[in-house]
Write a protein that holds these residues in place. Sequence first.
Motif, short mmCIF file in Angstrom:
data_model
loop_
_atom_site.label_atom_id
_atom_site.label_comp_id
_atom_site.label_asym_id
_atom_site.label_seq_id
_atom_site.Cartn_x
_atom_site.Cartn_y
_atom_site.Cartn_z
N GLY A 348 -13.50 -5.00 43.13
CA GLY A 348 -13.10 -5.87 44.21
C GLY A 348 -11.70 -6.74 43.99
O GLY A 348 -11.25 -7.25 44.97
N GLU A 349 -10.93 -6.14 43.09
CA GLU A 349 -9.71 -7.01 42.63
C GLU A 349 -8.43 -6.04 42.76
O GLU A 349 -7.65 -6.29 42.32
CB GLU A 349 -9.89 -7.82 41.36
CG GLU A 349 -10.94 -8.97 41.77
CD GLU A 349 -10.96 -9.69 40.23
OE1 GLU A 349 -10.23 -9.35 39.53
OE2 GLU A 349 -11.81 -10.53 40.25
N GLY A 350 -8.52 -4.73 43.07
CA GLY A 350 -7.51 -4.00 43.25
C GLY A 350 -7.32 -3.48 41.42
O GLY A 350 -8.04 -3.55 40.61
N THR A 351 -6.22 -2.68 41.54
CA THR A 351 -5.84 -2.00 40.23
C THR A 351 -4.31 -2.24 40.02
O THR A 351 -3.56 -1.96 40.80
CB THR A 351 -6.13 -0.52 40.17
OG1 THR A 351 -7.71 -0.28 40.35
CG2 THR A 351 -5.95 0.03 38.96
N ALA A 352 -3.96 -2.38 38.74
CA ALA A 352 -2.66 -2.55 38.15
C ALA A 352 -2.33 -1.49 37.07
O ALA A 352 -3.22 -1.78 36.07
CB ALA A 352 -2.07 -4.07 38.10
N ILE A 353 -1.39 -0.50 37.19
CA ILE A 353 -1.17 0.38 35.98
C ILE A 353 0.32 0.30 35.78
O ILE A 353 1.26 0.25 36.56
CB ILE A 353 -1.61 1.71 36.58
CG1 ILE A 353 -3.22 1.94 36.77
CG2 ILE A 353 -1.18 2.75 35.19
CD1 ILE A 353 -3.42 3.34 37.10
N SER A 354 0.55 0.27 34.29
CA SER A 354 1.78 -0.10 33.78
C SER A 354 2.22 1.02 32.94
O SER A 354 1.38 0.99 31.71
CB SER A 354 2.09 -1.27 33.37
OG SER A 354 3.28 -1.47 32.96
N ALA A 355 3.05 1.90 32.97
CA ALA A 355 3.52 2.95 31.85
C ALA A 355 4.86 2.36 31.39
O ALA A 355 5.91 2.26 32.30
CB ALA A 355 3.53 4.34 32.54
N SER A 356 5.01 2.33 29.96
CA SER A 356 6.27 1.63 29.41
C SER A 356 6.65 2.84 28.49
O SER A 356 5.78 2.96 27.53
CB SER A 356 5.98 0.31 28.78
OG SER A 356 7.34 0.17 28.09
N VAL A 357 7.87 3.25 28.68
CA VAL A 357 8.31 4.52 27.71
C VAL A 357 9.50 4.15 27.03
O VAL A 357 10.38 3.39 27.86
CB VAL A 357 8.24 5.77 28.54
CG1 VAL A 357 6.97 6.34 28.80
CG2 VAL A 357 9.35 5.65 29.74
N PRO A 358 9.91 4.72 26.12
CA PRO A 358 11.43 4.21 25.44
C PRO A 358 12.50 5.01 26.46
O PRO A 358 12.33 6.15 26.92
CB PRO A 358 11.44 5.06 24.13
CG PRO A 358 9.88 5.38 23.83
CD PRO A 358 9.17 5.51 25.28
N ALA A 359 13.74 4.28 26.60
CA ALA A 359 14.61 4.59 27.35
C ALA A 359 15.38 5.77 26.56
O ALA A 359 16.69 5.28 26.19
CB ALA A 359 15.43 3.60 27.90
N VAL A 360 15.00 6.86 26.34
CA VAL A 360 15.66 7.86 25.42
C VAL A 360 16.85 8.29 26.30
O VAL A 360 16.45 8.88 27.24
CB VAL A 360 14.65 8.70 24.71
CG1 VAL A 360 15.56 9.87 23.95
CG2 VAL A 360 13.47 8.37 24.26
N PRO A 361 17.94 8.42 25.87
CA PRO A 361 19.14 8.62 26.58
C PRO A 361 19.15 10.40 26.80
O PRO A 361 18.36 11.01 26.00
CB PRO A 361 20.45 8.54 25.79
CG PRO A 361 20.10 7.42 24.74
CD PRO A 361 18.60 7.65 24.35
N ALA A 362 19.64 10.53 28.00
CA ALA A 362 19.49 12.28 28.27
C ALA A 362 20.21 12.89 27.14
O ALA A 362 21.55 12.54 27.06
CB ALA A 362 19.86 12.66 29.83
#
Length: 362
Positions: A348-362
């Motif tokens: 009844g309260e919705g959903t929050a998903i957070s994906a955090s990844v290293p900012a590895v340069p291209a």
Amino acid sequence: MSSTADIWYRRLESSVPWLPYIMLVLSTLAATLIDGRTAPEPTLALSAVTLVWLIALKDRPRLAPVYVAGLLVLCAALTTRSPLYGFFVFIGYLSVDHLPGWWKAPPIVVTGVLSGLCQAGGWPLQDYAMPALFPALAVVNVVIASTMFAVSMRIEEREREQGVMQERQRAAREIHDTIAQGLAGVVAQLEAAAHARARGADDEGHLHAATQLARESLAEARRSVRAITPHELEQARLPEAIEKVTTSWSQTNHVQAQFTTTGTPRPIHPEVEVTLLRAAQEALTNVARHARASRVGLTLSYMEDVVTLDVRDDGIGFDADTNGYGLTGMRQRVTGVGGELAVESAPGEGTAISASVPAVPA
């Protein structure tokens, strides 16, 4: 590995190619300024030849046998000028990367012998250096180097085995991310068509959307098995790709969806970009299948060391301790590139998903 540790590891790894040049310069300075047993001019000339050899052949994998053989000959010549070149001789251990399998063993043994020679006082052996220690020092160096070589070979073998397993897992995730997501959309459109038909309304639009989704899913599944970059990322940068996916999903599922980018977008490693794109697709698929939401918000945030993707909906929510295959696959993807996945939800309260990844340069 944490993002900070990963960044320092990449910095250390990037400094390794410069190590031979640094050690050659330091060894030459020590040999000419500290060790006065030999004239500096021949030592400087031999060091210059070694420098040219490094520059000319070091980064040519096809010429690796020639490069390693010549390097060891030069190392042996340098040790006759001064035992202080033992610091540079260590580079012999690092020069065998491009040699196949057990062909790495002979250069490692030669490097161990040269290291022992330097530790015993250099050639010719001096009385004050106790030349009798040379055989023992050579054996110790060779044993230690050979042990490390055997361990590294075993690690490489295990990494190959793990690579096969990871490739299978990747294929399974790709199949889920493409076929399962596509089928979920097809089923939703077919159900909408059935409801429209029951009301006597036109169902052609839903049937057309279902057909188009099926074709796109089949094409994407074929691409995924071949490990080709998703077509969304071939045609646009990551923010534009996720925005396009969000817009298409919103139009198909008739749910309001908004995408926002914060920070300064910049190119990051392709595998990391694919991970975030797939996370967005999986999250939206879960919303369409389970959430019964009226609004969805996606935020892609570029920070100094990490990039995060947040997906929030106002749906019915679920028990966050329950993980379906979709969330499990998403978590495996994110952790596979050194990131973290957080899920917050309650009935009844919705959903929050957070994906955090290293900012590895291209």
